[in-house]
Design a protein around this motif. Structure first.
Motif, mmCIF file in Angstrom:
data_model
loop_
_atom_site.group_PDB
_atom_site.id
_atom_site.type_symbol
_atom_site.label_atom_id
_atom_site.label_comp_id
_atom_site.label_asym_id
_atom_site.label_seq_id
_atom_site.Cartn_x
_atom_site.Cartn_y
_atom_site.Cartn_z
ATOM 1 N N TYR A 25 0.833 -1.202 0.000
ATOM 2 C CA TYR A 25 0.000 0.000 0.000
ATOM 3 C C TYR A 25 0.871 1.258 0.000
ATOM 4 C CZ TYR A 25 -3.235 3.556 1.616
ATOM 5 O OH TYR A 25 -3.981 4.697 1.726
ATOM 6 N N ASP A 26 0.531 2.191 -0.882
ATOM 7 C CA ASP A 26 1.284 3.441 -0.996
ATOM 8 C C ASP A 26 0.306 4.611 -0.888
ATOM 9 O OD1 ASP A 26 2.797 5.653 -1.680
ATOM 10 O OD2 ASP A 26 3.683 4.725 -3.454
ATOM 11 N N HIS A 27 0.187 5.132 0.323
ATOM 12 C CA HIS A 27 -0.768 6.213 0.575
ATOM 13 C C HIS A 27 -0.467 7.454 -0.254
ATOM 14 C CE1 HIS A 27 -3.906 8.279 2.806
ATOM 15 N NE2 HIS A 27 -3.097 9.321 2.836
ATOM 16 N N ASP A 28 0.802 7.785 -0.407
ATOM 17 C CA ASP A 28 1.171 8.969 -1.184
ATOM 18 C C ASP A 28 0.695 8.858 -2.629
ATOM 19 O OD1 ASP A 28 2.367 10.147 1.021
ATOM 20 O OD2 ASP A 28 4.367 9.415 0.502
ATOM 21 N N SER A 29 0.840 7.679 -3.215
ATOM 22 C CA SER A 29 0.403 7.493 -4.604
ATOM 23 C C SER A 29 -1.102 7.651 -4.753
ATOM 24 C CB SER A 29 0.819 6.111 -5.124
ATOM 25 O OG SER A 29 2.205 6.061 -5.308
ATOM 26 N N VAL A 30 -1.857 7.017 -3.868
ATOM 27 C CA VAL A 30 -3.312 7.116 -3.983
ATOM 28 C C VAL A 30 -3.772 8.545 -3.711
ATOM 29 C CG1 VAL A 30 -3.965 6.439 -1.638
ATOM 30 C CG2 VAL A 30 -5.503 5.945 -3.501
ATOM 31 N N ASP A 79 -5.156 -8.292 -5.251
ATOM 32 C CA ASP A 79 -6.046 -9.119 -4.436
ATOM 33 C C ASP A 79 -7.101 -8.226 -3.787
ATOM 34 O OD1 ASP A 79 -5.201 -8.579 -1.383
ATOM 35 O OD2 ASP A 79 -3.405 -8.573 -2.651
ATOM 36 N N GLU A 80 -8.180 -8.843 -3.325
ATOM 37 C CA GLU A 80 -9.310 -8.046 -2.832
ATOM 38 C C GLU A 80 -8.992 -7.275 -1.550
ATOM 39 O OE1 GLU A 80 -12.591 -10.588 -0.593
ATOM 40 O OE2 GLU A 80 -12.086 -11.475 -2.535
ATOM 41 N N VAL A 81 -8.063 -7.750 -0.746
ATOM 42 C CA VAL A 81 -7.686 -7.014 0.458
ATOM 43 C C VAL A 81 -6.969 -5.717 0.076
ATOM 44 C CG1 VAL A 81 -6.259 -7.065 2.546
ATOM 45 C CG2 VAL A 81 -7.603 -9.077 1.901
ATOM 46 N N THR A 82 -6.087 -5.798 -0.892
ATOM 47 C CA THR A 82 -5.376 -4.608 -1.362
ATOM 48 C C THR A 82 -6.348 -3.616 -1.975
ATOM 49 O OG1 THR A 82 -3.358 -5.876 -1.760
ATOM 50 C CG2 THR A 82 -3.572 -3.775 -2.923
ATOM 51 N N VAL A 83 -7.258 -4.106 -2.807
ATOM 52 C CA VAL A 83 -8.261 -3.229 -3.425
ATOM 53 C C VAL A 83 -9.086 -2.547 -2.347
ATOM 54 C CG1 VAL A 83 -10.341 -3.161 -4.873
ATOM 55 C CG2 VAL A 83 -8.367 -4.551 -5.581
ATOM 56 N N LYS A 84 -9.519 -3.305 -1.353
ATOM 57 C CA LYS A 84 -10.332 -2.738 -0.269
ATOM 58 C C LYS A 84 -9.558 -1.660 0.484
ATOM 59 C CE LYS A 84 -14.006 -2.628 2.294
ATOM 60 N NZ LYS A 84 -15.228 -2.050 1.776
ATOM 61 N N GLU A 87 -9.577 1.420 -1.619
ATOM 62 C CA GLU A 87 -10.928 1.987 -1.688
ATOM 63 C C GLU A 87 -11.297 2.708 -0.392
ATOM 64 O OE1 GLU A 87 -12.888 2.355 -4.252
ATOM 65 O OE2 GLU A 87 -11.567 1.234 -5.590
ATOM 66 N N VAL A 88 -10.923 2.136 0.738
ATOM 67 C CA VAL A 88 -11.189 2.783 2.031
ATOM 68 C C VAL A 88 -10.446 4.116 2.097
ATOM 69 C CG1 VAL A 88 -10.744 2.604 4.516
ATOM 70 C CG2 VAL A 88 -11.774 0.681 3.297
ATOM 71 N N ALA A 89 -9.201 4.120 1.657
ATOM 72 C CA ALA A 89 -8.426 5.367 1.656
ATOM 73 C C ALA A 89 -9.051 6.389 0.714
ATOM 74 C CB ALA A 89 -6.982 5.090 1.247
ATOM 75 N N TRP A 90 -9.476 5.937 -0.480
ATOM 76 C CA TRP A 90 -10.099 6.835 -1.456
ATOM 77 C C TRP A 90 -11.375 7.449 -0.876
ATOM 78 C CZ3 TRP A 90 -8.216 8.041 -6.316
ATOM 79 C CH2 TRP A 90 -9.059 8.791 -7.128
ATOM 80 N N ASP A 91 -12.194 6.611 -0.265
ATOM 81 C CA ASP A 91 -13.446 7.103 0.331
ATOM 82 C C ASP A 91 -13.170 8.117 1.432
ATOM 83 O OD1 ASP A 91 -14.843 5.480 -1.409
ATOM 84 O OD2 ASP A 91 -15.266 3.925 0.086
ATOM 85 N N ALA A 92 -12.143 7.870 2.247
ATOM 86 C CA ALA A 92 -11.775 8.820 3.308
ATOM 87 C C ALA A 92 -11.331 10.150 2.698
ATOM 88 C CB ALA A 92 -10.674 8.241 4.182
ATOM 89 N N MET A 93 -10.595 10.082 1.594
ATOM 90 C CA MET A 93 -10.176 11.314 0.923
ATOM 91 C C MET A 93 -11.373 12.056 0.339
ATOM 92 S SD MET A 93 -6.721 10.091 -0.981
ATOM 93 C CE MET A 93 -5.751 8.858 -0.146
ATOM 94 N N ASP A 94 -12.338 11.308 -0.196
ATOM 95 C CA ASP A 94 -13.568 11.934 -0.694
ATOM 96 C C ASP A 94 -14.282 12.673 0.432
ATOM 97 O OD1 ASP A 94 -13.378 11.203 -3.350
ATOM 98 O OD2 ASP A 94 -14.770 9.508 -3.177
ATOM 99 N N ARG A 95 -14.424 12.006 1.576
ATOM 100 C CA ARG A 95 -15.107 12.640 2.711
ATOM 101 C C ARG A 95 -14.360 13.882 3.170
ATOM 102 N NH1 ARG A 95 -15.605 7.308 4.008
ATOM 103 N NH2 ARG A 95 -13.940 7.394 5.557
ATOM 104 N N SER A 96 -13.049 13.810 3.206
ATOM 105 C CA SER A 96 -12.222 14.937 3.612
ATOM 106 C C SER A 96 -12.379 16.101 2.632
ATOM 107 C CB SER A 96 -10.761 14.506 3.687
ATOM 108 O OG SER A 96 -9.951 15.600 3.991
#
Length: 105
Positions: A25-30, A79-84, A87-96
């Motif tokens: 997982y690379d938070h900076d990239s997402v 894999d689905e864990v990585t995708v999830k 997606e959780v990070a993306w959704d948090a960024m959307d909310r922010s």
């Protein structure tokens, strides 16, 4: 035999997906993709030699209109864990982002 047309997204997946998820997982990239800072991906696409200028321009416009499509292509083989996790990070960024817009409204 049925022929399938490969899309630019398919080639992006084939070319970049493995490397994108291999390091974990690379938070900076997402975060960069989420805010539309996608120039490095456009440059990599253009430099790969696999795409015409028209295809690179089309992908660039599509990603600028909806950066999530780039993330989808990069995660297509994950894999689905990585995708999830992404997606959780993306959704948090959307909310922010929505909260920030509401504060300035």
């Amino acid at each position: 035999m049925t022929a399938e047309w490969l899309t630019c997204s398919d080639f992006v997946t084939a070319t970049f997906s493995h490397d994108f998820v291999a390091d974990g997982y690379d938070h900076d990239s997402v975060e960069r993709i989420h805010r539309g800072d996608i120039d490095e991906w456009i440059h990599a696409l253009a430099q790969s030699g696999l795409f015409t200028n028209l295809a690179v321009t089309s992908a660039s416009e599509s990603w600028r209109d909806d950066p999530h499509t780039l993330l989808d292509a990069l995660l297509a083989d994950a894999d689905e864990v990585t995708v999830k996790r992404y997606e959780v990070a993306w959704d948090a960024m959307d909310r922010s982002t929505f909260r920030a817009v509401d504060e300035y409204a």
